[in-house]
Enzyme design. Sequence first.
Site, PDB file in Angstrom:
ATOM      1  N   GLY A  97      27.043 -17.157  21.339  1.00  8.49           N
ATOM      2  CA  GLY A  97      27.319 -16.462  22.497  1.00  8.49           C
ATOM      3  C   GLY A  97      26.176 -16.273  23.809  1.00  8.49           C
ATOM      4  O   GLY A  97      25.840 -15.624  24.455  1.00  8.49           O
ATOM      5  N   GLY A 136      17.578 -10.640  29.922  1.00  8.68           N
ATOM      6  CA  GLY A 136      18.831 -10.177  28.804  1.00  8.68           C
ATOM      7  C   GLY A 136      18.514  -8.408  28.954  1.00  8.68           C
ATOM      8  O   GLY A 136      18.379  -7.790  29.719  1.00  8.68           O
ATOM      9  N   GLU A 166      25.455 -20.310  28.626  1.00  8.73           N
ATOM     10  CA  GLU A 166      26.194 -20.129  29.757  1.00  8.73           C
ATOM     11  C   GLU A 166      27.319 -20.749  29.609  1.00  8.73           C
ATOM     12  O   GLU A 166      27.580 -21.661  28.729  1.00  8.73           O
ATOM     13  CB  GLU A 166      25.249 -20.820  31.055  1.00  8.73           C
ATOM     14  N   ASP A 188      19.091 -22.498  34.678  1.00 12.24           N
ATOM     15  CA  ASP A 188      19.030 -20.921  34.272  1.00 12.24           C
ATOM     16  C   ASP A 188      17.664 -20.413  34.477  1.00 12.24           C
ATOM     17  O   ASP A 188      17.281 -19.249  35.089  1.00 12.24           O
ATOM     18  CB  ASP A 188      19.721 -20.768  32.821  1.00 12.24           C
ATOM     19  N   LYS A 230      23.974 -14.700  37.627  1.00 12.96           N
ATOM     20  CA  LYS A 230      22.852 -15.054  38.282  1.00 12.96           C
ATOM     21  C   LYS A 230      23.125 -15.976  39.710  1.00 12.96           C
ATOM     22  O   LYS A 230      22.309 -16.072  40.318  1.00 12.96           O
ATOM     23  CB  LYS A 230      21.924 -15.853  37.271  1.00 12.96           C
ATOM     24  N   LYS A 285      16.188 -17.562  36.996  1.00 13.10           N
ATOM     25  CA  LYS A 285      15.468 -16.409  36.773  1.00 13.10           C
ATOM     26  C   LYS A 285      14.283 -16.236  37.467  1.00 13.10           C
ATOM     27  O   LYS A 285      13.706 -15.098  37.736  1.00 13.10           O
ATOM     28  CB  LYS A 285      15.293 -16.261  35.158  1.00 13.10           C
ATOM     29  N   THR A 333      31.119 -12.220  36.012  1.00 13.94           N
ATOM     30  CA  THR A 333      31.849 -13.276  35.804  1.00 13.94           C
ATOM     31  C   THR A 333      30.851 -14.755  35.601  1.00 13.94           C
ATOM     32  O   THR A 333      29.575 -14.178  35.730  1.00 13.94           O
ATOM     33  CB  THR A 333      32.583 -13.459  37.098  1.00 13.94           C
ATOM     34  N   VAL A 338      17.659 -11.339  34.050  1.00 14.40           N
ATOM     35  CA  VAL A 338      16.536 -11.827  33.825  1.00 14.40           C
ATOM     36  C   VAL A 338      16.071 -11.182  32.387  1.00 14.40           C
ATOM     37  O   VAL A 338      15.901 -10.088  32.655  1.00 14.40           O
ATOM     38  CB  VAL A 338      15.407 -11.710  34.864  1.00 14.40           C
ATOM     39  N   GLY A 369      22.292 -12.681  24.736  1.00 15.65           N
ATOM     40  CA  GLY A 369      23.016 -11.739  23.779  1.00 15.65           C
ATOM     41  C   GLY A 369      23.821 -10.520  24.426  1.00 15.65           C
ATOM     42  O   GLY A 369      23.250 -10.163  25.422  1.00 15.65           O
TER      43      GLY A 369
HETATM   44  N1  HSE Z   1      22.305 -18.382  28.922  1.00 13.60           N
HETATM   45  C1  HSE Z   1      21.414 -17.517  28.925  1.00 13.60           C
HETATM   46  C2  HSE Z   1      20.034 -17.611  28.239  1.00 13.60           C
HETATM   47  C3  HSE Z   1      21.806 -16.210  29.005  1.00 13.60           C
HETATM   48  O1  HSE Z   1      20.216 -18.334  27.050  1.00 13.60           O
HETATM   49  O2  HSE Z   1      19.016 -17.118  28.314  1.00 13.60           O
HETATM   50  C4  HSE Z   1      21.166 -15.050  29.346  1.00 13.60           C
HETATM   51  O3  HSE Z   1      20.880 -15.108  30.748  1.00 13.60           O
END
Ligand code: HSE
Length: 334
Positions: free
Chosen positions: A204, A151, A207, A218, A122, A222, A93, A149, A313
């Site tokens: 996509g 992707g 967040e 974000d 996260k 991480k 989610t 962390v 992604g």
């Molecule tokens: N929104 C995050 C980013 C997605 O752009 O890194 C991956 O965690």
Amino acid sequence: MVGFGVVAQSFADIITEEAKKLERDYGLRPKIVGVVDSKGAAAAPEGLDVSKALQAKRSKGTLEQLGQGIYSEGRNALDVIREVECEVVVESTPTELSKGEPGLSHVRAAIREGRHVVCVNKGPLAVAMPALMELAHHNKVMFKFSGTVGGGTPVLDFAKKCLEGSKIKTISGILNGTSNYILSRMAAEGVAMKDALAEAQKLGYAEADPTYDVGGFDTACKLVITSNYVLGTQLSIKDVDTRGIADVSVADIERARAKDRVVKLIGKVDKDATVSPQEITTTHPLNVSGTFNAISFDTYPAGEITLVGKGAGGKETASAVLRDLIEIRRTFAR
Ligand code: HSE
């Protein structure tokens, strides 16, 4: 599967497309027995038809009318986690950073029910990582979160497993694909920040709440997850001094360029944990563009080691979910 957005749908695609290979190479035959999205849930003990679930979600935007063991209205994720017999809960989610909810309650409920958890969200980790690790240990289940962390780039297990025996002195990196994409677009084409953000949202990467990307939160999440996992710290997001890219202008980027430098959003843990825009030289190992992430571990005795890969992604992040699932499968098969 709790959450059925970009990452979860890509994961469903991968396990459908790669079914034969997964079974042959890993003995993994995942059966999705329940899917919850923001509007409702579908469940079937014998396994949902994944293609139908994807089709329903993509054409109607919801799992309702899937025609397979649909829960009545009012059933929420917690009901499904508790009542649908399953071995693993995949929590994806959207991230929420003030209380980590609703993901935190989902993860807690799953662990207390004795389910292994693969978490891509996260929020629960940013606010309560040490407590969740402890809860999972106590309940003898695996709690994996590779996709939080980097992707699809295996940042966490690379540092934990491949750097064994080395002392990691500092960690610094570009950990947010969206802000790196924005800074790259501003630098290459002079695109305005809000337009570059709109592009990242459309692709996509961003967040659900894009201020988490642009505001540096974000990256802070991480950093917390990486530091706690790799260095054994007990940080939460409140411990990170965070400044995002909102105030960076095309003029700042031009000024940096005149000195053969680029502006990047860098998270760093040494004595302190910080996130801020920094100028680095164009030959610096962290100078990656677009949605690439890069993370450098300053180690003894091996020196600086940098890992680079796509940091955002759907497909990329779904590969991390799959890795976690394979590890759970392998651990329990043993
Ligand atoms: N929104 C995050 C980013 C997605 O752009 O890194 C991956 O965690």
